[in-house]
Write a protein that holds these residues in place. Sequence first.
Motif, PDB file in Angstrom:
ATOM      1  N   GLY A  92      42.583  32.077  25.753  1.00 29.63           N
ATOM      2  CA  GLY A  92      43.724  31.627  26.547  1.00 29.63           C
ATOM      3  C   GLY A  92      44.930  32.525  26.358  1.00 29.63           C
ATOM      4  O   GLY A  92      45.700  32.768  27.291  1.00 29.63           O
ATOM      5  N   GLY A  93      45.092  33.057  25.142  1.00 29.98           N
ATOM      6  CA  GLY A  93      46.147  34.035  24.905  1.00 29.98           C
ATOM      7  C   GLY A  93      45.872  35.331  25.637  1.00 29.98           C
ATOM      8  O   GLY A  93      46.780  35.965  26.191  1.00 29.98           O
ATOM      9  N   GLY A  94      44.598  35.730  25.668  1.00 32.41           N
ATOM     10  CA  GLY A  94      44.228  36.905  26.438  1.00 32.41           C
ATOM     11  C   GLY A  94      44.483  36.720  27.917  1.00 32.41           C
ATOM     12  O   GLY A  94      44.928  37.647  28.609  1.00 32.41           O
ATOM     13  N   LEU A  95      44.220  35.510  28.416  1.00 31.03           N
ATOM     14  CA  LEU A  95      44.492  35.206  29.820  1.00 31.03           C
ATOM     15  C   LEU A  95      45.989  35.270  30.100  1.00 31.03           C
ATOM     16  O   LEU A  95      46.406  35.737  31.170  1.00 31.03           O
ATOM     17  CB  LEU A  95      43.929  33.831  30.172  1.00 31.03           C
ATOM     18  CG  LEU A  95      44.184  33.310  31.585  1.00 31.03           C
ATOM     19  CD1 LEU A  95      43.725  34.305  32.651  1.00 31.03           C
ATOM     20  CD2 LEU A  95      43.496  31.956  31.773  1.00 31.03           C
ATOM     21  N   ALA A  96      46.811  34.829  29.157  1.00 35.30           N
ATOM     22  CA  ALA A  96      48.264  34.926  29.334  1.00 35.30           C
ATOM     23  C   ALA A  96      48.695  36.390  29.437  1.00 35.30           C
ATOM     24  O   ALA A  96      49.554  36.748  30.252  1.00 35.30           O
ATOM     25  CB  ALA A  96      48.984  34.236  28.172  1.00 35.30           C
ATOM     26  N   VAL A  97      48.080  37.254  28.629  1.00 32.46           N
ATOM     27  CA  VAL A  97      48.382  38.688  28.693  1.00 32.46           C
ATOM     28  C   VAL A  97      47.938  39.240  30.044  1.00 32.46           C
ATOM     29  O   VAL A  97      48.669  40.003  30.697  1.00 32.46           O
ATOM     30  CB  VAL A  97      47.696  39.443  27.537  1.00 32.46           C
ATOM     31  CG1 VAL A  97      47.880  40.947  27.684  1.00 32.46           C
ATOM     32  CG2 VAL A  97      48.242  38.972  26.190  1.00 32.46           C
ATOM     33  N   ARG A  98      46.747  38.872  30.477  1.00 28.35           N
ATOM     34  CA  ARG A  98      46.242  39.322  31.782  1.00 28.35           C
ATOM     35  C   ARG A  98      47.169  38.863  32.900  1.00 28.35           C
ATOM     36  O   ARG A  98      47.474  39.631  33.821  1.00 28.35           O
ATOM     37  CB  ARG A  98      44.835  38.777  32.004  1.00 28.35           C
ATOM     38  CG  ARG A  98      44.220  39.196  33.338  1.00 28.35           C
ATOM     39  CD  ARG A  98      42.871  38.541  33.599  1.00 28.35           C
ATOM     40  NE  ARG A  98      42.327  39.014  34.852  1.00 28.35           N
ATOM     41  CZ  ARG A  98      41.542  40.072  34.990  1.00 28.35           C
ATOM     42  NH1 ARG A  98      41.177  40.767  33.926  1.00 28.35           N
ATOM     43  NH2 ARG A  98      41.093  40.446  36.176  1.00 28.35           N
ATOM     44  N   PHE A  99      47.608  37.613  32.842  1.00 31.33           N
ATOM     45  CA  PHE A  99      48.483  37.054  33.871  1.00 31.33           C
ATOM     46  C   PHE A  99      49.766  37.883  33.978  1.00 31.33           C
ATOM     47  O   PHE A  99      50.235  38.193  35.075  1.00 31.33           O
ATOM     48  CB  PHE A  99      48.805  35.607  33.540  1.00 31.33           C
ATOM     49  CG  PHE A  99      49.511  34.858  34.639  1.00 31.33           C
ATOM     50  CD1 PHE A  99      48.792  34.173  35.600  1.00 31.33           C
ATOM     51  CD2 PHE A  99      50.896  34.830  34.712  1.00 31.33           C
ATOM     52  CE1 PHE A  99      49.432  33.484  36.625  1.00 31.33           C
ATOM     53  CE2 PHE A  99      51.552  34.154  35.720  1.00 31.33           C
ATOM     54  CZ  PHE A  99      50.814  33.468  36.686  1.00 31.33           C
ATOM     55  N   ALA A 100      50.320  38.249  32.828  1.00 35.18           N
ATOM     56  CA  ALA A 100      51.559  39.034  32.828  1.00 35.18           C
ATOM     57  C   ALA A 100      51.371  40.371  33.518  1.00 35.18           C
ATOM     58  O   ALA A 100      52.287  40.873  34.188  1.00 35.18           O
ATOM     59  CB  ALA A 100      52.040  39.241  31.392  1.00 35.18           C
ATOM     60  N   GLY A 101      50.184  40.963  33.381  1.00 34.43           N
ATOM     61  CA  GLY A 101      49.935  42.267  33.958  1.00 34.43           C
ATOM     62  C   GLY A 101      49.405  42.240  35.377  1.00 34.43           C
ATOM     63  O   GLY A 101      49.156  43.290  35.967  1.00 34.43           O
ATOM     64  N   GLY A 102      49.262  41.045  35.955  1.00 37.31           N
ATOM     65  CA  GLY A 102      48.693  40.912  37.284  1.00 37.31           C
ATOM     66  C   GLY A 102      49.725  40.625  38.356  1.00 37.31           C
ATOM     67  O   GLY A 102      50.935  40.708  38.134  1.00 37.31           O
ATOM     68  N   ALA A 103      49.210  40.231  39.527  1.00 36.55           N
ATOM     69  CA  ALA A 103      50.066  40.039  40.700  1.00 36.55           C
ATOM     70  C   ALA A 103      51.065  38.909  40.534  1.00 36.55           C
ATOM     71  O   ALA A 103      52.111  38.896  41.192  1.00 36.55           O
ATOM     72  CB  ALA A 103      49.188  39.772  41.927  1.00 36.55           C
ATOM     73  N   HIS A 104      50.766  37.939  39.647  1.00 32.49           N
ATOM     74  CA  HIS A 104      51.640  36.768  39.479  1.00 32.49           C
ATOM     75  C   HIS A 104      52.536  36.869  38.251  1.00 32.49           C
ATOM     76  O   HIS A 104      53.214  35.897  37.890  1.00 32.49           O
ATOM     77  CB  HIS A 104      50.793  35.496  39.366  1.00 32.49           C
ATOM     78  CG  HIS A 104      49.816  35.298  40.478  1.00 32.49           C
ATOM     79  ND1 HIS A 104      50.209  35.148  41.789  1.00 32.49           N
ATOM     80  CD2 HIS A 104      48.455  35.232  40.471  1.00 32.49           C
ATOM     81  CE1 HIS A 104      49.131  34.984  42.553  1.00 32.49           C
ATOM     82  NE2 HIS A 104      48.058  35.031  41.782  1.00 32.49           N
ATOM     83  N   GLY A 105      52.544  38.018  37.591  1.00 34.32           N
ATOM     84  CA  GLY A 105      53.267  38.129  36.328  1.00 34.32           C
ATOM     85  C   GLY A 105      54.740  37.776  36.399  1.00 34.32           C
ATOM     86  O   GLY A 105      55.321  37.285  35.426  1.00 34.32           O
ATOM     87  N   GLY A 106      55.348  37.971  37.553  1.00 39.52           N
ATOM     88  CA  GLY A 106      56.763  37.671  37.697  1.00 39.52           C
ATOM     89  C   GLY A 106      57.093  36.193  37.678  1.00 39.52           C
ATOM     90  O   GLY A 106      58.280  35.829  37.641  1.00 39.52           O
ATOM     91  N   LEU A 107      56.072  35.331  37.668  1.00 33.47           N
ATOM     92  CA  LEU A 107      56.311  33.887  37.663  1.00 33.47           C
ATOM     93  C   LEU A 107      56.684  33.354  36.284  1.00 33.47           C
ATOM     94  O   LEU A 107      57.180  32.236  36.172  1.00 33.47           O
ATOM     95  CB  LEU A 107      55.063  33.133  38.160  1.00 33.47           C
ATOM     96  CG  LEU A 107      54.648  33.381  39.612  1.00 33.47           C
ATOM     97  CD1 LEU A 107      53.362  32.616  39.922  1.00 33.47           C
ATOM     98  CD2 LEU A 107      55.761  32.957  40.569  1.00 33.47           C
TER      99      LEU A 107
END
Length: 329
Positions: A155-170
């Motif tokens: 889940g922490g890895g997913l948080a890192v992935r999220f930050a680097g993806g299209a939705h990271g600005g959220l």
Amino acid sequence: MFGIVFAAFVYFALAFGLIVSQRPTSLEPTESLDFSRVLASPFLAPDDPAFGYKSFLAADGAELVYTHVAARGASQLPLVVMLHGSGWHGRQFDSLAWRLRDVAEVKALTLRGHGLKPRPRGDVAYIGQLEDDIAALIAEEPETREIVLLGHSSGGGLAVRFAGGAHGGLIDSAILLAPFLQYDAPVTRPGSGGWTRVLTRRVIGLAMLNAVGIHRFDGLTMLQLNMPREVLMGAQGKYATLRYSWRLNQSYAPRRDYLADVAALPPFLLVAGAEDEAFIAEGYEPLMREATEKGTYALVGGVGHLDVVESRETEALIREHLRGRGSTR
């Protein structure tokens, strides 16, 4: 022309040969993560509405569930979206979420492919769907709401992935509890401490097909989780997920250039147990500082990989990170 055709034949023959040469097996009980404290904690059924169980519609219309803990007191406290570790579910955070309700509102998501009745278990429709699901949950909030993404292990890895993806600005900040970065990251112990069995030949074959745009076989299992028998035979056994498809596993971790995803993180707190069985806790800071200076790092003494979530010292560190954060971006 013949040479190109022959090379393509060899390429695909090798890829498919690697894929079919390895299949999931029944795992023999081996040393795995320490679930003793998890099993000793009271368990609340994930589908019990009396304990904050709610649902929302993802972009594809699927109904996904989360545990909702409303903030106690001020209405402008941040929202913390919690992401559980591999094989588990959102109620992993029951105790922590309720203890934090005076400093934050919490939504602990049970990720697609997990939980009591996922359809299907251990799979998603496409690589990146977990990020889209998180974005759909966040979209329910006002744009001015401060959003904190908290994840443990995968889940922490997913948080890192999220930050680097299209939705990271959220998201405005992140809290990473012993995050998975990549299988070959310097902080990852072999097999994540006995927790995972990777079907390596399948991984290579599927990666070869993905490299040329073929995703037809992305639903094949490529990872097995070594869940202890005492967990599977207990009250939480029916909520456990033991196998991941290629596309779910890819969706659940930072991209291959994981330091690029790390570099995209907003200000973050990283906490790991000094006795972590899956990762080398003291290795996070020197590794991730190569990519960003936005992190604050802490080691919790005498705590293992799963126990870091319940540690009172972890709670105190999270409180410090959340202190002073409000609803205005």
